[in-house]
Structures are given as C-alpha cells and as structure tokens.
Motif scaffolding. Structure first.
Motif, PDB file in Angstrom:
ATOM      1  N   GLY A  40       0.815  -1.213   0.000  1.00 13.07           N
ATOM      2  CA  GLY A  40       0.000   0.000   0.000  1.00 13.07           C
ATOM      3  C   GLY A  40       0.848   1.261   0.000  1.00 13.07           C
ATOM      4  O   GLY A  40       2.040   1.225   0.289  1.00 13.07           O
ATOM      5  N   HIS A  41       0.229   2.395  -0.368  1.00  8.03           N
ATOM      6  CA  HIS A  41       0.990   3.646  -0.413  1.00  8.03           C
ATOM      7  C   HIS A  41       0.238   4.799   0.248  1.00  8.03           C
ATOM      8  O   HIS A  41       0.790   5.872   0.446  1.00  8.03           O
ATOM      9  CB  HIS A  41       1.335   3.997  -1.860  1.00  8.03           C
ATOM     10  N   ALA A  42      -1.042   4.631   0.573  1.00  4.67           N
ATOM     11  CA  ALA A  42      -1.803   5.699   1.243  1.00  4.67           C
ATOM     12  C   ALA A  42      -2.995   5.067   1.948  1.00  4.67           C
ATOM     13  O   ALA A  42      -3.542   4.064   1.472  1.00  4.67           O
ATOM     14  CB  ALA A  42      -2.294   6.728   0.216  1.00  4.67           C
ATOM     15  N   PRO A  43      -3.406   5.647   3.077  1.00  8.67           N
ATOM     16  CA  PRO A  43      -4.534   5.050   3.812  1.00  8.67           C
ATOM     17  C   PRO A  43      -5.853   5.098   3.037  1.00  8.67           C
ATOM     18  O   PRO A  43      -6.757   4.295   3.292  1.00  8.67           O
ATOM     19  CB  PRO A  43      -4.637   5.891   5.087  1.00  8.67           C
ATOM     20  N   ASN A  44      -5.949   6.009   2.080  1.00  9.87           N
ATOM     21  CA  ASN A  44      -7.227   6.166   1.375  1.00  9.87           C
ATOM     22  C   ASN A  44      -7.119   5.784  -0.100  1.00  9.87           C
ATOM     23  O   ASN A  44      -7.818   6.309  -0.940  1.00  9.87           O
ATOM     24  CB  ASN A  44      -7.723   7.611   1.525  1.00  9.87           C
ATOM     25  N   ALA A  45      -6.169   4.892  -0.395  1.00 12.33           N
ATOM     26  CA  ALA A  45      -6.007   4.443  -1.787  1.00 12.33           C
ATOM     27  C   ALA A  45      -6.031   2.927  -1.851  1.00 12.33           C
ATOM     28  O   ALA A  45      -5.569   2.263  -0.915  1.00 12.33           O
ATOM     29  CB  ALA A  45      -4.693   4.962  -2.351  1.00 12.33           C
ATOM     30  N   LEU A  46      -6.556   2.378  -2.924  1.00  9.54           N
ATOM     31  CA  LEU A  46      -6.457   0.930  -3.140  1.00  9.54           C
ATOM     32  C   LEU A  46      -4.982   0.608  -3.399  1.00  9.54           C
ATOM     33  O   LEU A  46      -4.316   1.337  -4.142  1.00  9.54           O
ATOM     34  CB  LEU A  46      -7.314   0.514  -4.343  1.00  9.54           C
ATOM     35  N   PRO A  47      -4.474  -0.446  -2.767  1.00 12.90           N
ATOM     36  CA  PRO A  47      -3.034  -0.721  -2.885  1.00 12.90           C
ATOM     37  C   PRO A  47      -2.627  -1.089  -4.317  1.00 12.90           C
ATOM     38  O   PRO A  47      -3.303  -1.877  -4.969  1.00 12.90           O
ATOM     39  CB  PRO A  47      -2.822  -1.897  -1.933  1.00 12.90           C
ATOM     40  N   GLN A  48      -1.526  -0.498  -4.765  1.00 17.36           N
ATOM     41  CA  GLN A  48      -0.998  -0.847  -6.082  1.00 17.36           C
ATOM     42  C   GLN A  48       0.018  -1.980  -5.974  1.00 17.36           C
ATOM     43  O   GLN A  48       0.347  -2.623  -6.962  1.00 17.36           O
ATOM     44  CB  GLN A  48      -0.349   0.381  -6.726  1.00 17.36           C
ATOM     45  N   LYS A  49       0.512  -2.177  -4.739  1.00 15.48           N
ATOM     46  CA  LYS A  49       1.526  -3.214  -4.571  1.00 15.48           C
ATOM     47  C   LYS A  49       1.495  -3.762  -3.144  1.00 15.48           C
ATOM     48  O   LYS A  49       1.297  -3.005  -2.194  1.00 15.48           O
ATOM     49  CB  LYS A  49       2.910  -2.613  -4.857  1.00 15.48           C
ATOM     50  N   ALA A  50       1.678  -5.054  -3.029  1.00 17.44           N
ATOM     51  CA  ALA A  50       1.875  -5.672  -1.714  1.00 17.44           C
ATOM     52  C   ALA A  50       2.919  -6.764  -1.886  1.00 17.44           C
ATOM     53  O   ALA A  50       2.906  -7.488  -2.882  1.00 17.44           O
ATOM     54  CB  ALA A  50       0.563  -6.252  -1.200  1.00 17.44           C
ATOM     55  N   GLU A  51       3.844  -6.820  -0.937  1.00 14.36           N
ATOM     56  CA  GLU A  51       4.977  -7.749  -1.075  1.00 14.36           C
ATOM     57  C   GLU A  51       5.283  -8.451   0.229  1.00 14.36           C
ATOM     58  O   GLU A  51       5.157  -7.855   1.295  1.00 14.36           O
ATOM     59  CB  GLU A  51       6.232  -6.965  -1.488  1.00 14.36           C
ATOM     60  N   ALA A  52       5.720  -9.679   0.116  1.00 10.80           N
ATOM     61  CA  ALA A  52       6.161 -10.402   1.307  1.00 10.80           C
ATOM     62  C   ALA A  52       7.427 -11.175   0.974  1.00 10.80           C
ATOM     63  O   ALA A  52       7.676 -11.509  -0.188  1.00 10.80           O
ATOM     64  CB  ALA A  52       5.074 -11.369   1.772  1.00 10.80           C
TER      65      ALA A  52
END
Ligand SMILES: [Zn+2]
Length: 457
Positions: A316-328
């Motif tokens: 994620g990149h902002a609390p009010n945005a749909l995440p463009q990326k998630a990584e583990a």
C-alpha cells in the motif's frame, strides 16, 4: 546434584589438561589462540591482513611454504598446500575453516569480546567457538605433524576464508575460479562437526555434517492498478497477497529422509521408549507419512522436509487508496538435493495467478555428501584416541556454511572436528560471551593429527 556437578567441573578442569597436554605445549597453543582471537576479523574493520600475516608466518615456521593469500571483495582468503612427501597418486584432501567472526558489541558482553581470557574451564572471546578454535586447531595439528616427521602420501590443502559469515565470496571463488588451487577428493570442514560430552564424562558422540539445507528467499509480489478507496473492487493487491501467504502457512512439503536424518532418528528410536520414540519409529517405517512427519516437525522443526515461512511484509501507499503493490518475503530452508526452482514452482502454484513468486536470494543447491567408510572410520579412530567407542553421528545442518559451495561443484564435504563441548551448555556462537571449553580446545589437536595421519598417511 550441585555437588556432583561441581566435582565433575573440578575433575574436568584439573585432571585432563595437566595430565595429557604438557604445560609448555598447552601454553604455546593457548598463546597462538589468544593472538588469533584478539584480531577482530569482523567485516568492514580491515583486520584480515593481520590474521593472514600471522597464519602465513605460522605455516612457514612449520615448513609449509606454499601459501597464497588472495585479496578479494574487501577481505582475504588464505590457501596453503603441504605437498605429498611420498605421492600415492590420490587426490588431495582439503581442510577448511573461516577466519572472520560476527560483530560483537562490547557494551552487551560481560568482558571485552576481543580480549582473550580464561575462566572456569572456558576460553572466552568473539570467535572462540565460531570458528577460531578449529582454525587454530588445524594450524597446531599441521605444525605437530610436521614436527613429528609425518610424510603425507597425498597433498593436504588448507583453505581459510575471510567472509563465511557474510558474502561467502571466498568459498564461492575458491570452488570456481581458484578451483585448481583447492581441487580435492573431498573436504574436511572444521566449521561443522565436533563432540558433545556430558559433565559426568559420558560421551554423546561426535557429529559429522554431511548435508546442509539450502537457504532461499522468495519475494511474493501482488500488483494492482489501484484506485480510490471509496470504491473498493474484488481485485486487491493486499487481499491477493494475504491469500497467498495463508496458503503457504497451511502448506506442507513432502516429507523426505537422507543418510544424516535417518541415522539421527534411528538413534532417537533406539533410545526413547516414550511417546516421541514411538512416533519416530512409526515415521521411520514410512517416511512418506505426512501426518507423522507433521508431529515430528512440531517437536523439532526442519528435519523431515523443506520448510518455508513468511518473514517480511509491506504494501500500500496511502490510507485512502487501493493498494498498487503488496509484497512479502518467504524464507525457505530447502531439503538437500531438492532444486530451488522446484520449490519456487510449488510456491507459485499455491500463490495463484495474482501473485508473482520470484527468487530473491539463495545459497547454492547442495545435495548430501555420500557417507564414506574411509572418512567415518578415520574420524572414529581419531576420536577414539581420546573417547573410546564414541559414536560418529552424521548430521544435516539447517543453515549454510562454506561447505555448500563445494558440494555444489561436486566436492563432497564432511564437517568434522576434534573440539568438544558440554551437552546443554551454550558456547555463544554469533551471540554473547562466546566461549570454548579449554579441555576441548587443547584436546582437538591430537584428534586432528590422528585424523590426518589416517587419511593422508
Ligand atoms: Zn562458522
């Protein structure tokens, strides 16, 4: 109990040393060890040349004059060769250890980590157990053999690397670009193996590392076009990643067995008449039995199969945005002999099409080294000069050492050593107040000597 323990301590510290190692010899051994421990060969401190100079001088003093010091990757690697006096035509034996140590913060230690000291039957200092005791033991044994007039029938090559704890470029380069300098029938690695003795004098055994699990980090990445969080959609990078990670959590890789783990479990099966022993016997009858393997894993993780676990997470990149990326990051310890790509493919299938699984980092793939009678018998006989009838226990490590690079290029590696410690008493490798048993430190020298007499005589 306390009295008995105390008595055993007194016996250990007084009798053996005084009787078996002449005082002058012990003092000289200790003096060399002190010098070696007090050079802080930590990555980035630039001290490796001090140690390679000292070791080169020690080898020269003993008459081993073929010493090469390689400058590389901000560290050094030392390669020495004692040529056969009466060549039998057999390929050389490679002796391995590493010169570098893990960083130590003086503020956290009881005493300064780079001031050598002796206390209560232990030698203390960073590197005392990992790996400077065995390193010193190998040097002392070679000096002793030279002095005794031993005439090897095959070359003995010594490889001391300077970055085993970090990038392992020494082992990587030695096994490939410097192969001609170190090529051998097999290697004996002083960074793994050694004995475990009880306070009351009984010996549990001396281990011989014949396999290491392969280390691999995989990146799980979910990407998405994103958008405004006021308008959620079913496709979501965080949900996709979460699903993939939960699938990893639930997954069990196929159970496997090799020479090392079989012998270890057979020993438990023979010694444990309780419920755990029962379980072990059941599994040995059918190592494909996943459920029983699961129960064994709950007790002692990592020995029946490849294990993977999620270790890092971001997204994620902002609390009010749909995440463009998630990584583990998923860290795996792969069973020896299994290809990294096989595990990646299995993880990708679990993760599904919305998450890409890629390899981020790994140690080399290395299969188990075949148990060799000549090496096992020589090790057993060498140990028996001090501990009669001590069993030799083949072992698989969950971590990786320099040995994996040599197994990877087809040179079998046996982690052996004459050192021993006390069962249940910590030696602090990589941790605080690192130490090595004084009796074990001096006691290793004749064991290394006998081992080499048998394998190179
Ligand atoms: Zn080590």
């Amino acid at each position: 109990m306390f009295l008995r323990g105390l008595l055993a301590t007194l016996l250990l510290s007084s009798s053996a040393l005084a009787q078996e190692v002449p005082e002058a010899k012990a003092a000289a051994e200790r003096a060399l060890f002190k010098q070696i421990v007090e050079i802080p060969t930590v990555e980035g401190r630039g001290n490796m040349p001090k140690l390679t100079r000292l070791l080169t001088a020690e080898f020269r003093k003993a008459g081993i004059t073929n010493v090469v010091v390689k400058d590389h990757d901000k560290t050094q690697t030392l390669i020495a060769r004692w040529p056969a006096a009466n060549p039998s035509g057999r390929k050389p034996i490679l002796l391995m250890a590493h010169m570098d140590v893990v960083e130590a913060n003086p503020a956290d230690w009881k005493y300064d980590p780079f001031t050598f000291r002796a206390e209560d039957g232990w030698y203390l200092g960073r590197g005392a157990s990992d790996n400077k005791a065995a390193l010193t033991g190998i040097v002392l044994a070679l000096q002793g053999l030279k002095k005794s007039g031993f005439a090897p029938t095959r070359d003995i090559i010594i490889l001391f690397t300077g970055d085993e704890e970090t990038a392992a470029m020494g082992a990587r380069r030695a096994s490939t670009e410097w192969r001609a300098l170190v090529d051998a029938e097999y290697a004996l690695n002083g960074d793994a193996g050694g004995g475990a003795v009880y306070r009351d004098g009984r010996v549990e055994g001396f281990s011989m590392q014949i396999a290491e699990k392969t280390y691999a980090d995989f990146t799980f990445a979910a990407t998405n076009r994103g958008g405004h969080s006021s308008a959620p959609r079913p496709d979501n990078a965080i949900y996709a990643l979460a699903g993939a990670i939960k699938a990893v959590e639930a997954h069990r890789f196929a159970p496997m067995i090799n020479d090392a783990t079989r012998v270890a479990y057979e020993r438990i099966a023979a010694a444990d008449s309780g419920a755990y022993g029962e379980l072990v016997r059941k599994w040995l009858k059918d190592p494909a039995d996943r459920e029983t393997a699961d129960l064994l894993e709950a007790n002692d993780p990592g020995y029946t199969r490849t294990r993977c676990v999620a270790t890092m997470l971001s997204g994620g990149h902002a609390p009010n945005a749909l995440p463009q990326k998630a990584e583990a990051n998923v860290n795996c310890r792969i069973f020896p002999g299994v290809k990294i790509e096989t595990i990646r493919t299995e993880l990708q299938a679990l993760a599904g099409p919305d998450v890409a699984v890629t390899l981020a980092d790994s140690s080399p793939e290395s299969g188990p080294s075949p148990l060799r009678d000549d090496v096992v018998d020589a090790y057993k006989a060498a140990v028996a000069t001090r501990f009669k009838d001590a069993p030799i226990i083949p072992m698989m490590s969950a971590g990786a050492t320099d040995g994996s690079y040599f197994r990877n290029v087809g040179i079998p590696v046996y982690g052996v050593g004459g050192l021993w410690g006390i069962v249940g008493e910590k030696q602090g490798a990589h941790g605080l107040d690192e130490r090595v048993l004084i009796e074990g430190f001096h006691g290793q020298v004749p064991i290394w000597e006998e081992l080499l007499r048998r394998l190179a005589g």
